[in-house]
Design a protein around this motif. Structure first.
Motif, PDB file in Angstrom:
ATOM      1  N   TYR A 285       0.911  -1.246  -0.029  1.00  0.00           N
ATOM      2  CA  TYR A 285      -0.025   0.120  -0.123  1.00  0.00           C
ATOM      3  C   TYR A 285       0.837   1.263   0.125  1.00  0.00           C
ATOM      4  O   TYR A 285       0.519   2.255  -0.674  1.00  0.00           O
ATOM      5  CB  TYR A 285      -0.897   0.143   1.231  1.00  0.00           C
ATOM      6  CG  TYR A 285      -1.677   1.433   1.536  1.00  0.00           C
ATOM      7  CD1 TYR A 285      -2.852   1.660   0.661  1.00  0.00           C
ATOM      8  CD2 TYR A 285      -1.308   2.079   2.368  1.00  0.00           C
ATOM      9  CE1 TYR A 285      -3.551   2.762   0.799  1.00  0.00           C
ATOM     10  CE2 TYR A 285      -1.980   3.167   2.559  1.00  0.00           C
ATOM     11  CZ  TYR A 285      -3.050   3.566   1.743  1.00  0.00           C
ATOM     12  OH  TYR A 285      -3.767   4.778   1.958  1.00  0.00           O
ATOM     13  N   LEU A 286       1.861   1.296   0.838  1.00  0.00           N
ATOM     14  CA  LEU A 286       2.610   2.484   1.041  1.00  0.00           C
ATOM     15  C   LEU A 286       3.393   2.770  -0.402  1.00  0.00           C
ATOM     16  O   LEU A 286       3.833   3.780  -0.849  1.00  0.00           O
ATOM     17  CB  LEU A 286       3.709   2.240   2.118  1.00  0.00           C
ATOM     18  CG  LEU A 286       2.950   2.526   3.433  1.00  0.00           C
ATOM     19  CD1 LEU A 286       4.233   2.257   4.700  1.00  0.00           C
ATOM     20  CD2 LEU A 286       2.443   3.680   3.563  1.00  0.00           C
ATOM     21  N   ARG A 288       2.565   1.781  -3.154  1.00  0.00           N
ATOM     22  CA  ARG A 288       1.789   2.367  -4.365  1.00  0.00           C
ATOM     23  C   ARG A 288       1.308   3.771  -4.177  1.00  0.00           C
ATOM     24  O   ARG A 288       1.328   4.699  -4.972  1.00  0.00           O
ATOM     25  CB  ARG A 288       0.114   1.584  -4.458  1.00  0.00           C
ATOM     26  CG  ARG A 288       0.283   0.318  -4.915  1.00  0.00           C
ATOM     27  CD  ARG A 288      -0.842  -0.432  -4.707  1.00  0.00           C
ATOM     28  NE  ARG A 288      -0.877  -2.122  -5.398  1.00  0.00           N
ATOM     29  CZ  ARG A 288      -1.655  -2.775  -5.366  1.00  0.00           C
ATOM     30  NH1 ARG A 288      -2.877  -2.483  -4.656  1.00  0.00           N
ATOM     31  NH2 ARG A 288      -1.663  -3.929  -5.986  1.00  0.00           N
ATOM     32  N   ARG A 289       1.265   4.329  -2.951  1.00  0.00           N
ATOM     33  CA  ARG A 289       1.104   5.791  -2.424  1.00  0.00           C
ATOM     34  C   ARG A 289       2.147   6.524  -3.148  1.00  0.00           C
ATOM     35  O   ARG A 289       2.017   7.565  -3.413  1.00  0.00           O
ATOM     36  CB  ARG A 289       0.627   5.857  -0.822  1.00  0.00           C
ATOM     37  CG  ARG A 289      -0.691   5.215  -0.599  1.00  0.00           C
ATOM     38  CD  ARG A 289      -1.647   6.359  -1.185  1.00  0.00           C
ATOM     39  NE  ARG A 289      -1.287   7.699  -0.510  1.00  0.00           N
ATOM     40  CZ  ARG A 289      -1.884   8.172   0.453  1.00  0.00           C
ATOM     41  NH1 ARG A 289      -2.828   7.399   1.097  1.00  0.00           N
ATOM     42  NH2 ARG A 289      -1.838   9.457   0.681  1.00  0.00           N
ATOM     43  N   THR A 290       3.351   6.124  -2.660  1.00  0.00           N
ATOM     44  CA  THR A 290       4.276   6.919  -3.155  1.00  0.00           C
ATOM     45  C   THR A 290       4.719   6.927  -4.608  1.00  0.00           C
ATOM     46  O   THR A 290       5.334   7.870  -5.278  1.00  0.00           O
ATOM     47  CB  THR A 290       5.926   6.357  -2.319  1.00  0.00           C
ATOM     48  OG1 THR A 290       6.017   4.987  -2.656  1.00  0.00           O
ATOM     49  CG2 THR A 290       5.843   6.647  -0.936  1.00  0.00           C
ATOM     50  N   ARG A 292       2.625   7.212  -6.899  1.00  0.00           N
ATOM     51  CA  ARG A 292       1.630   8.289  -7.532  1.00  0.00           C
ATOM     52  C   ARG A 292       2.205   9.350  -7.857  1.00  0.00           C
ATOM     53  O   ARG A 292       1.673  10.097  -8.533  1.00  0.00           O
ATOM     54  CB  ARG A 292       0.358   7.982  -6.857  1.00  0.00           C
ATOM     55  CG  ARG A 292      -0.476   6.769  -6.457  1.00  0.00           C
ATOM     56  CD  ARG A 292      -1.741   7.229  -5.745  1.00  0.00           C
ATOM     57  NE  ARG A 292      -2.345   5.976  -5.542  1.00  0.00           N
ATOM     58  CZ  ARG A 292      -3.392   5.694  -4.403  1.00  0.00           C
ATOM     59  NH1 ARG A 292      -3.829   6.758  -3.814  1.00  0.00           N
ATOM     60  NH2 ARG A 292      -3.957   4.423  -4.512  1.00  0.00           N
TER      61      ARG A 292
END
Length: 322
Positions: A285-286, A288-290, A292
């Motif tokens: 999850y982290l 994927r967030r970074t 973006r």
């Protein structure tokens, strides 16, 4: 041969297929028999493993279910979790400091950081833990004071170096050496031109590192840090050698009394797998967030400049104090 002629031949010429059939040439998919053989082998092995787990009564799954949520196992699991969190947090902070020391132009700081990473990466973690646990044999009394000067106070080593403190110190110091290399690699991945541009704009060195370099390096630092966190979770099992009741030691205490070794080891292994799976989901999850953030280096640097405060630049300081 001209490209037009080659196209004509592939398309069957002006009248169709050069053999006179008038059909277009069809591409035949490339066959991969090796992949099918490998897939068949993997499938056979998976079926054999599942069949063994289900049919072998020596696993004693009823005993596994009996102890899976027992108070001793859950207490050991909680110790493993907080020990992982505390040790990893300390290791990340210490790793950043050591990485900055290695990148420092000061030769003393660089040499000290190099020695630290060389020592803690070159000796096994288990040896370090046992050595720390028996440090009182070398230093029975720990003193705080000035070298060759007055001593402020002293305390017996055995009174302060409990198994929990030894575990935290040992795990943190060892992991910090690896985190330092990860952070250093992430910092070096950021284009040096951004640092030069920030310096030309008058930003202080600490501001450049904190607000320009590290935020961009996090994309490179985060994936291996997640892997190191998962490894830290498993490294806590080594604490069992110093009799700290983490997850594995709690299972060992039970099977040393009941002689049900395999079921208790299965209990510990299942809990490790569950926690590791949760950490893996969080890591994904982290990441994927970074990922973006698609800003270019120029756009990123421009955003940093818009958020700067007056005292963040040497230019502003110079104007205020000519």
């Amino acid at each position: 041969m001209p490209a037009a002629d080659r196209t004509a031949i592939l398309d069957g010429g002006e009248g169709g297929d050069p053999r006179g059939h008038g059909d277009d040439v069809r591409a035949v998919p490339l066959r991969h028999p090796g992949r099918w053989v490998a897939a068949a082998v993997v499938l056979v092995v998976a079926v054999a493993v599942v069949s063994s787990l289900v049919t072998n009564e020596r696993f004693q799954w009823d005993v596994v279910g009996q102890y899976f949520f027992s108070s001793a196992i859950l207490s050991g699991l909680w110790t493993t979790l907080w020990l992982t969190a505390v040790s990893m947090s300390i290791a990340v902070v210490l790793g950043i400091v050591i990485a900055l020391m290695r990148l420092s132009p000061n030769p003393v700081l660089k040499a000290g950081a190099n020695f630290y990473t060389w020592f803690f990466r070159g000796t096994p973690l288990l040896v370090q833990l046992i050595f720390l646990f028996n440090i009182s044999a070398l230093y029975p009394v720990l003193t705080v004071g000035l070298p060759f000067g007055p001593q402020f106070f002293e305390i017996p080593a055995n009174d302060i170096l409990t198994p929990a403190l030894v575990a935290i110190i040992g795990l943190s110091l060892n992991e910090a050496a690896y985190m330092a290399e990860i952070v250093r690699g992430g910092i070096n991945s950021v284009d040096h031109g951004q640092t030069e541009a920030a310096q030309a704009l008058g930003l202080r060195r600490s501001v450049i590192m904190r607000r320009v370099v590290l935020p961009q390096a996090i994309r490179v630092i985060l994936p291996p840090t997640g892997n190191e966190t998962i490894s830290m979770l498993k490294y806590t099992s080594l604490i069992s050698v110093i009799a700290m009741p983490e997850l594995l030691y709690s299972a060992q205490v039970i099977y040393s009394r009941t002689y049900e070794t395999i079921p208790l080891l299965m209990v510990a292994s299942l809990w490790y797998l569950i926690v590791t799976s949760v950490l893996t989901l969080g890591q994904t999850y982290l990441e994927r967030r970074t990922s973006r953030d698609r800003r270019t280096p120029e756009t990123f640097l421009g955003g940093v400049l818009r958020r700067l405060r007056p005292h963040d630049t040497r230019v502003a300081a110079g104007r205020a104090h000519p």
